[in-house]
Scaffold this motif. Sequence first.
Motif, PDB file in Angstrom:
ATOM      1  N   ALA A   1      60.956  45.008  46.924  1.00 26.40           N
ATOM      2  CA  ALA A   1      61.880  46.109  46.648  1.00 26.40           C
ATOM      3  C   ALA A   1      62.412  46.783  47.912  1.00 26.40           C
ATOM      4  O   ALA A   1      63.431  47.479  47.858  1.00 26.40           O
ATOM      5  CB  ALA A   1      61.174  47.151  45.777  1.00 26.40           C
ATOM      6  N   ALA A   2      61.757  46.582  49.037  1.00 28.58           N
ATOM      7  CA  ALA A   2      62.119  47.301  50.264  1.00 28.58           C
ATOM      8  C   ALA A   2      63.426  46.784  50.857  1.00 28.58           C
ATOM      9  O   ALA A   2      63.795  45.622  50.682  1.00 28.58           O
ATOM     10  CB  ALA A   2      60.994  47.158  51.290  1.00 28.58           C
ATOM     11  N   ASP A   3      64.107  47.659  51.563  1.00 27.82           N
ATOM     12  CA  ASP A   3      65.333  47.276  52.267  1.00 27.82           C
ATOM     13  C   ASP A   3      64.972  46.691  53.631  1.00 27.82           C
ATOM     14  O   ASP A   3      65.443  47.124  54.681  1.00 27.82           O
ATOM     15  CB  ASP A   3      66.251  48.488  52.436  1.00 27.82           C
ATOM     16  N   ILE A   4      64.101  45.713  53.586  1.00 25.22           N
ATOM     17  CA  ILE A   4      63.630  45.022  54.780  1.00 25.22           C
ATOM     18  C   ILE A   4      63.693  43.519  54.486  1.00 25.22           C
ATOM     19  O   ILE A   4      63.222  43.072  53.436  1.00 25.22           O
ATOM     20  CB  ILE A   4      62.162  45.398  55.117  1.00 25.22           C
ATOM     21  N   ASP A   5      64.272  42.752  55.393  1.00 16.16           N
ATOM     22  CA  ASP A   5      64.274  41.301  55.230  1.00 16.16           C
ATOM     23  C   ASP A   5      62.910  40.762  55.634  1.00 16.16           C
ATOM     24  O   ASP A   5      62.399  41.066  56.722  1.00 16.16           O
ATOM     25  CB  ASP A   5      65.348  40.658  56.102  1.00 16.16           C
ATOM     26  N   VAL A   6      62.323  39.962  54.759  1.00 17.50           N
ATOM     27  CA  VAL A   6      60.990  39.417  54.988  1.00 17.50           C
ATOM     28  C   VAL A   6      61.074  37.917  55.282  1.00 17.50           C
ATOM     29  O   VAL A   6      61.742  37.167  54.562  1.00 17.50           O
ATOM     30  CB  VAL A   6      60.075  39.650  53.762  1.00 17.50           C
ATOM     31  N   PHE A   7      60.395  37.504  56.338  1.00 12.28           N
ATOM     32  CA  PHE A   7      60.219  36.091  56.647  1.00 12.28           C
ATOM     33  C   PHE A   7      58.729  35.833  56.806  1.00 12.28           C
ATOM     34  O   PHE A   7      57.991  36.686  57.312  1.00 12.28           O
ATOM     35  CB  PHE A   7      60.944  35.703  57.939  1.00 12.28           C
ATOM     36  N   ILE A   8      58.296  34.675  56.366  1.00 12.59           N
ATOM     37  CA  ILE A   8      56.886  34.285  56.483  1.00 12.59           C
ATOM     38  C   ILE A   8      56.779  33.119  57.449  1.00 12.59           C
ATOM     39  O   ILE A   8      57.578  32.178  57.401  1.00 12.59           O
ATOM     40  CB  ILE A   8      56.314  33.885  55.102  1.00 12.59           C
ATOM     41  N   HIS A   9      55.787  33.190  58.323  1.00 15.80           N
ATOM     42  CA  HIS A   9      55.524  32.078  59.248  1.00 15.80           C
ATOM     43  C   HIS A   9      54.357  31.265  58.706  1.00 15.80           C
ATOM     44  O   HIS A   9      53.291  31.807  58.409  1.00 15.80           O
ATOM     45  CB  HIS A   9      55.199  32.599  60.648  1.00 15.80           C
ATOM     46  N   ALA A  10      54.560  29.976  58.558  1.00 10.63           N
ATOM     47  CA  ALA A  10      53.496  29.088  58.087  1.00 10.63           C
ATOM     48  C   ALA A  10      52.431  28.929  59.171  1.00 10.63           C
ATOM     49  O   ALA A  10      52.708  29.120  60.362  1.00 10.63           O
ATOM     50  CB  ALA A  10      54.078  27.729  57.718  1.00 10.63           C
ATOM     51  N   PRO A  11      51.211  28.562  58.788  1.00 12.97           N
ATOM     52  CA  PRO A  11      50.150  28.360  59.779  1.00 12.97           C
ATOM     53  C   PRO A  11      50.518  27.306  60.822  1.00 12.97           C
ATOM     54  O   PRO A  11      51.218  26.333  60.529  1.00 12.97           O
ATOM     55  CB  PRO A  11      48.963  27.898  58.926  1.00 12.97           C
ATOM     56  N   TYR A  12      50.027  27.500  62.029  1.00 11.52           N
ATOM     57  CA  TYR A  12      50.299  26.574  63.120  1.00 11.52           C
ATOM     58  C   TYR A  12      49.681  25.196  62.885  1.00 11.52           C
ATOM     59  O   TYR A  12      50.142  24.205  63.455  1.00 11.52           O
ATOM     60  CB  TYR A  12      49.750  27.139  64.437  1.00 11.52           C
ATOM     61  N   VAL A  13      48.643  25.132  62.072  1.00  4.64           N
ATOM     62  CA  VAL A  13      47.934  23.862  61.877  1.00  4.64           C
ATOM     63  C   VAL A  13      48.769  22.851  61.086  1.00  4.64           C
ATOM     64  O   VAL A  13      48.494  21.651  61.130  1.00  4.64           O
ATOM     65  CB  VAL A  13      46.585  24.073  61.155  1.00  4.64           C
ATOM     66  N   ILE A  14      49.779  23.309  60.377  1.00  3.70           N
ATOM     67  CA  ILE A  14      50.593  22.398  59.572  1.00  3.70           C
ATOM     68  C   ILE A  14      51.346  21.429  60.475  1.00  3.70           C
ATOM     69  O   ILE A  14      52.021  21.816  61.420  1.00  3.70           O
ATOM     70  CB  ILE A  14      51.587  23.184  58.694  1.00  3.70           C
ATOM     71  N   ASN A  15      51.206  20.143  60.163  1.00  6.80           N
ATOM     72  CA  ASN A  15      51.906  19.092  60.909  1.00  6.80           C
ATOM     73  C   ASN A  15      52.214  17.948  59.944  1.00  6.80           C
ATOM     74  O   ASN A  15      51.412  17.030  59.790  1.00  6.80           O
ATOM     75  CB  ASN A  15      51.058  18.602  62.083  1.00  6.80           C
ATOM     76  N   VAL A  16      53.358  18.036  59.290  1.00  3.77           N
ATOM     77  CA  VAL A  16      53.691  17.004  58.306  1.00  3.77           C
ATOM     78  C   VAL A  16      54.261  15.757  58.964  1.00  3.77           C
ATOM     79  O   VAL A  16      54.457  14.733  58.302  1.00  3.77           O
ATOM     80  CB  VAL A  16      54.666  17.520  57.221  1.00  3.77           C
ATOM     81  N   ALA A  17      54.538  15.813  60.261  1.00  4.38           N
ATOM     82  CA  ALA A  17      55.079  14.646  60.957  1.00  4.38           C
ATOM     83  C   ALA A  17      53.996  13.618  61.299  1.00  4.38           C
ATOM     84  O   ALA A  17      54.279  12.422  61.393  1.00  4.38           O
ATOM     85  CB  ALA A  17      55.794  15.078  62.233  1.00  4.38           C
ATOM     86  N   THR A  18      52.770  14.066  61.483  1.00  2.00           N
ATOM     87  CA  THR A  18      51.722  13.197  61.987  1.00  2.00           C
ATOM     88  C   THR A  18      51.469  11.982  61.101  1.00  2.00           C
ATOM     89  O   THR A  18      51.650  12.032  59.889  1.00  2.00           O
ATOM     90  CB  THR A  18      50.409  13.982  62.170  1.00  2.00           C
ATOM     91  N   LEU A  19      51.020  10.900  61.741  1.00  3.40           N
ATOM     92  CA  LEU A  19      50.646   9.691  61.004  1.00  3.40           C
ATOM     93  C   LEU A  19      49.207   9.768  60.504  1.00  3.40           C
ATOM     94  O   LEU A  19      48.750   8.878  59.773  1.00  3.40           O
ATOM     95  CB  LEU A  19      50.820   8.449  61.885  1.00  3.40           C
ATOM     96  N   ASN A  20      48.488  10.815  60.904  1.00  3.49           N
ATOM     97  CA  ASN A  20      47.097  11.003  60.498  1.00  3.49           C
ATOM     98  C   ASN A  20      47.056  11.586  59.079  1.00  3.49           C
ATOM     99  O   ASN A  20      47.396  12.749  58.866  1.00  3.49           O
ATOM    100  CB  ASN A  20      46.398  11.951  61.481  1.00  3.49           C
ATOM    101  N   ASN A  21      46.635  10.769  58.113  1.00  6.21           N
ATOM    102  CA  ASN A  21      46.612  11.202  56.710  1.00  6.21           C
ATOM    103  C   ASN A  21      45.759  12.445  56.487  1.00  6.21           C
ATOM    104  O   ASN A  21      46.044  13.250  55.594  1.00  6.21           O
ATOM    105  CB  ASN A  21      46.083  10.079  55.814  1.00  6.21           C
ATOM    106  N   ARG A  22      44.697  12.591  57.269  1.00  2.72           N
ATOM    107  CA  ARG A  22      43.788  13.720  57.074  1.00  2.72           C
ATOM    108  C   ARG A  22      44.424  15.043  57.470  1.00  2.72           C
ATOM    109  O   ARG A  22      43.922  16.102  57.098  1.00  2.72           O
ATOM    110  CB  ARG A  22      42.507  13.502  57.883  1.00  2.72           C
ATOM    111  N   ILE A  23      45.497  14.987  58.239  1.00  2.00           N
ATOM    112  CA  ILE A  23      46.236  16.203  58.598  1.00  2.00           C
ATOM    113  C   ILE A  23      47.532  16.291  57.809  1.00  2.00           C
ATOM    114  O   ILE A  23      47.894  17.356  57.303  1.00  2.00           O
ATOM    115  CB  ILE A  23      46.531  16.231  60.111  1.00  2.00           C
ATOM    116  N   ARG A  24      48.243  15.168  57.663  1.00  2.00           N
ATOM    117  CA  ARG A  24      49.561  15.205  57.030  1.00  2.00           C
ATOM    118  C   ARG A  24      49.491  15.616  55.558  1.00  2.00           C
ATOM    119  O   ARG A  24      50.270  16.464  55.101  1.00  2.00           O
ATOM    120  CB  ARG A  24      50.247  13.844  57.137  1.00  2.00           C
ATOM    121  N   ILE A  25      48.558  15.029  54.801  1.00  4.40           N
ATOM    122  CA  ILE A  25      48.501  15.325  53.359  1.00  4.40           C
ATOM    123  C   ILE A  25      48.106  16.778  53.100  1.00  4.40           C
ATOM    124  O   ILE A  25      48.766  17.477  52.320  1.00  4.40           O
ATOM    125  CB  ILE A  25      47.570  14.328  52.647  1.00  4.40           C
ATOM    126  N   PRO A  26      47.055  17.298  53.754  1.00  2.00           N
ATOM    127  CA  PRO A  26      46.766  18.734  53.587  1.00  2.00           C
ATOM    128  C   PRO A  26      47.907  19.620  54.089  1.00  2.00           C
ATOM    129  O   PRO A  26      48.133  20.707  53.544  1.00  2.00           O
ATOM    130  CB  PRO A  26      45.497  18.948  54.424  1.00  2.00           C
TER     131      PRO A  26
END
Length: 258
Positions: A48-73
Amino acid sequence: MRIGAHVDPTDPLDAAVGREAETVQFFLSDPQGWKSPEPRADAEQLRAADIDVFIHAPYVINVATLNNRIRIPSRKLLVAHATAAATVGAKGLIVHGGHVNSGDDIAVGIDNWRKTFAYAAESGGFATPVLIENTAGGGNAVARRFDVLARLWDAVGEYGVGFCLDTCHAHAGGEDLLDIVDRVRAITGRIDLIHANDSKDGFDSGRDRHDNLGHGKIDPELVVAVVRAAGAPVVVETPGGTEGQAADIAFLRDRVGR
């Protein structure tokens, strides 16, 4: 053009008042952890606030990696944060472009990004627009050098992906700020958010260390020129708490309006 800051998630609206900010960005969970966000008690107030909100995702996210144990989570966590970001009325979810490991084919990392959006599209897409952010370091990064960024956008652009331009990351990543808005738009067609940060380190250092405007290695008028040319919302991710960020916001507001 609305200017604000990355703030502590405890009370973003109060933090905005102290900085005279029109925009806030914050994390919904530990930026270095894999835990999904919890519902926020102030979600209704944020919407409701007159403030624009942006969310930053966690730094650990890496969907580019070929490592399934990181990419899928990473894919699952990105979806969870986009869903949670929608509950607070966020205009965008910022996520770093990620990287592949040394020796891995970056083309596969780019295709992993495409698959991330393709899979999400099968379920109606992300609940909040995803803004990929350029990064400062790494020879195998997907969004550091703009020649690779162009390849990434060829793969994901059809999904309406947004872009967040960080001035510190560009400078430290070896991309000149002088004509950067035109070069980014030639690749992505858009700039949805500016992270207006000075850099503690030199050009092409590969080091991601932010500084207050006019206190680091970037000519502050170059940052002003980027902000003015982009015409997008602005977030400072600079040190110094309320006082330091309020000064950076005031600096930009004064000069961009000229």
